[in-house]
Write a protein that holds these residues in place. Structure first.
Motif, mmCIF file in Angstrom:
data_model
loop_
_atom_site.group_PDB
_atom_site.id
_atom_site.type_symbol
_atom_site.label_atom_id
_atom_site.label_comp_id
_atom_site.label_asym_id
_atom_site.label_seq_id
_atom_site.Cartn_x
_atom_site.Cartn_y
_atom_site.Cartn_z
ATOM 1 N N TRP A 168 -15.383 2.303 102.948
ATOM 2 C CA TRP A 168 -16.030 2.532 101.648
ATOM 3 C C TRP A 168 -17.087 3.628 101.709
ATOM 4 N N SER A 169 -17.851 3.692 102.781
ATOM 5 C CA SER A 169 -18.993 4.609 102.851
ATOM 6 C C SER A 169 -18.675 5.931 103.530
ATOM 7 N N ILE A 170 -17.653 5.955 104.401
ATOM 8 C CA ILE A 170 -17.376 7.170 105.171
ATOM 9 C C ILE A 170 -16.037 7.788 104.787
ATOM 10 N N ILE A 171 -14.991 6.984 104.789
ATOM 11 C CA ILE A 171 -13.640 7.513 104.605
ATOM 12 C C ILE A 171 -13.333 7.812 103.144
ATOM 13 N N LEU A 172 -13.638 6.881 102.270
ATOM 14 C CA LEU A 172 -13.286 7.064 100.861
ATOM 15 C C LEU A 172 -13.919 8.305 100.239
ATOM 16 N N PRO A 173 -15.190 8.622 100.514
ATOM 17 C CA PRO A 173 -15.778 9.821 99.890
ATOM 18 C C PRO A 173 -15.113 11.139 100.307
ATOM 19 N N ILE A 174 -14.433 11.173 101.455
ATOM 20 C CA ILE A 174 -13.795 12.418 101.888
ATOM 21 C C ILE A 174 -12.287 12.403 101.608
ATOM 22 N N SER A 175 -11.823 11.455 100.815
ATOM 23 C CA SER A 175 -10.389 11.293 100.580
ATOM 24 C C SER A 175 -9.906 11.929 99.295
ATOM 25 N N LEU A 176 -10.762 12.665 98.596
ATOM 26 C CA LEU A 176 -10.384 13.211 97.297
ATOM 27 C C LEU A 176 -9.139 14.091 97.354
ATOM 28 N N PRO A 177 -8.992 15.004 98.336
ATOM 29 C CA PRO A 177 -7.771 15.837 98.358
ATOM 30 C C PRO A 177 -6.484 15.019 98.393
ATOM 31 N N SER A 178 -6.450 13.988 99.228
ATOM 32 C CA SER A 178 -5.233 13.170 99.302
ATOM 33 C C SER A 178 -5.047 12.331 98.048
ATOM 34 N N PHE A 179 -6.112 11.860 97.450
ATOM 35 C CA PHE A 179 -5.981 11.096 96.214
ATOM 36 C C PHE A 179 -5.389 11.966 95.108
ATOM 37 N N VAL A 180 -5.780 13.216 95.040
ATOM 38 C CA VAL A 180 -5.213 14.109 94.030
ATOM 39 C C VAL A 180 -3.718 14.269 94.236
ATOM 40 N N VAL A 181 -3.309 14.487 95.491
ATOM 41 C CA VAL A 181 -1.881 14.641 95.799
ATOM 42 C C VAL A 181 -1.110 13.391 95.412
ATOM 43 N N VAL A 182 -1.603 12.247 95.818
ATOM 44 C CA VAL A 182 -0.891 10.991 95.595
ATOM 45 C C VAL A 182 -0.829 10.654 94.114
ATOM 46 N N LEU A 183 -1.928 10.858 93.399
ATOM 47 C CA LEU A 183 -1.945 10.525 91.974
ATOM 48 C C LEU A 183 -0.976 11.409 91.192
ATOM 49 N N LEU A 239 3.690 18.048 82.901
ATOM 50 C CA LEU A 239 3.472 19.492 82.961
ATOM 51 C C LEU A 239 1.988 19.820 82.865
ATOM 52 N N VAL A 240 1.288 19.148 81.974
ATOM 53 C CA VAL A 240 -0.157 19.369 81.827
ATOM 54 C C VAL A 240 -0.884 18.962 83.102
ATOM 55 N N VAL A 241 -0.463 17.854 83.711
ATOM 56 C CA VAL A 241 -1.094 17.399 84.948
ATOM 57 C C VAL A 241 -0.935 18.449 86.044
ATOM 58 N N TYR A 242 0.251 19.028 86.171
ATOM 59 C CA TYR A 242 0.474 20.036 87.206
ATOM 60 C C TYR A 242 -0.300 21.320 86.908
ATOM 61 N N ILE A 243 -0.393 21.692 85.642
ATOM 62 C CA ILE A 243 -1.128 22.908 85.297
ATOM 63 C C ILE A 243 -2.611 22.753 85.627
ATOM 64 N N LEU A 244 -3.166 21.593 85.309
ATOM 65 C CA LEU A 244 -4.594 21.377 85.511
ATOM 66 C C LEU A 244 -4.944 21.109 86.970
ATOM 67 N N LEU A 245 -4.052 20.437 87.693
ATOM 68 C CA LEU A 245 -4.377 19.995 89.046
ATOM 69 C C LEU A 245 -3.464 20.587 90.107
ATOM 70 N N GLY A 246 -2.634 21.584 89.733
ATOM 71 C CA GLY A 246 -1.675 22.135 90.673
ATOM 72 C C GLY A 246 -2.309 22.702 91.929
ATOM 73 N N LYS A 247 -3.407 23.440 91.779
ATOM 74 C CA LYS A 247 -4.025 24.048 92.960
ATOM 75 C C LYS A 247 -4.614 22.981 93.881
ATOM 76 N N TYR A 248 -5.108 21.881 93.306
ATOM 77 C CA TYR A 248 -5.623 20.793 94.133
ATOM 78 C C TYR A 248 -4.493 20.057 94.827
ATOM 79 N N PHE A 249 -3.316 20.029 94.185
ATOM 80 C CA PHE A 249 -2.152 19.388 94.793
ATOM 81 C C PHE A 249 -1.744 20.128 96.062
ATOM 82 N N VAL A 250 -1.634 21.447 95.989
ATOM 83 C CA VAL A 250 -1.267 22.242 97.157
ATOM 84 C C VAL A 250 -2.349 22.150 98.225
ATOM 85 N N GLY A 251 -3.619 22.231 97.812
ATOM 86 C CA GLY A 251 -4.708 22.129 98.775
ATOM 87 C C GLY A 251 -4.742 20.791 99.475
ATOM 88 N N GLY A 252 -4.451 19.715 98.725
ATOM 89 C CA GLY A 252 -4.434 18.394 99.332
ATOM 90 C C GLY A 252 -3.306 18.225 100.319
#
Length: 260
Positions: A168-183, A239-252
């Motif tokens: 909760w305190s260490i791993i979850l805060p640095i997990s945003l890139p993977s959460f974007v990909v998975v979502l 399509l809107v999700v990919y347009i808005l978050l596409g760069k984060y998807f590739v980065g993740g």
């Protein structure tokens, strides 16, 4: 690249121009022609027909994507950073679910859901997308967490943090890139699903893919204009999700591609 883009966008052009054609103007022989008269009746009709099912699709994909992502994150954390005896075997068994064709288990799965008393429609589809999303979410998070330095975990242990507190305190805060990909992945898969929708819902309680199939009358396609408008409406959310978050998807995806 321009040639490939044109090839990909050619069907989109046909969809778009046909969605603005009247009944007499929309035909296979005139598929490439611009509308003689641009009308919005097809879009209005498609929206009226699909609006309830679009709302149900959001009710399905949002909780299923969030819950499966969270469960995959927990699995990936335990299997990569808080290892136990037999962790590799457990991970292999979880991944095994990715390689079983849905069609092969549909009948026993239907009997299981009926025996468990899970209501058809939104509740059944949420549960199914959560369960079948766990293997891929676990794989993505496990690969990402393997790039996390073990010193972070050891420092948490030194400070007295247990398994859940470390997560909760260490791993979850640095997990945003993977959460974007998975979502994004789970949102798209659940939104575009048709097989589960056919078996576990009906036109009255099913998602937009089922309603779109009913709108097009299956293979007996007659009203091309409203069907094309409906197809475009149904494809807009992912399509809107990919347009808005596409760069984060590739980065993740790239964030978990290397270790070190």
């Amino acid at each position: 690249m321009i040639l490939f883009v044109l090839v990909v966008l050619t069907p989109v052009y046909v969809l778009f121009v046909t969605s603005f054609k009247g009944a007499g103007d929309a035909s296979p022989a005139r598929a490439w022609n611009l509308p003689e008269v641009w009308i919005l009746d097809n879009w209005i009709g498609a929206w009226n027909a699909l609006a309830p099912s679009i709302g149900r699709s959001f009710m399905i994909v949002i909780p299923s994507a969030i819950i499966s992502a969270f469960l995959g994150s927990l699995n990936g954390y335990v299997l990569s950073l808080w290892r136990f005896r037999g962790a590799n075997l457990v991970f292999t068994l979880i991944l095994f679910g990715m390689f079983i064709p849905y069609q092969a288990v549909m009948i026993p799965l239907l009997e299981l859901m009926l025996g468990a008393g899970v209501p058809s429609g939104v509740p059944s589809l949420i549960l199914l997308h959560i369960i079948y999303g766990i293997p891929i979410t676990t794989l993505i998070f496990r690969n990402y967490y393997q790039t996390v330095p073990t010193e972070l975990i050891e420092a948490g242990r030194v400070d007295g943090a247990g398994m859940l507190r470390t997560y909760w305190s260490i791993i979850l805060p640095i997990s945003l890139p993977s959460f974007v990909v998975v979502l994004i992945w789970q949102f798209t898969n659940a939104w575009n699903d048709f097989l589960f929708a056919v078996f576990f819902s009906s036109s009255q309680n099913g998602p937009v893919t089922l309603a779109l199939n009913n709108l097009a009358n299956g293979a007996l396609l007659q009203d091309y204009g409203i069907s094309m408008a409906g197809a475009l409406l149904a494809s807009l959310p992912p399509l809107v999700v990919y347009i808005l978050l596409g760069k984060y998807f590739v980065g993740g995806l790239m964030a978990g591609s290397v270790k070190g």
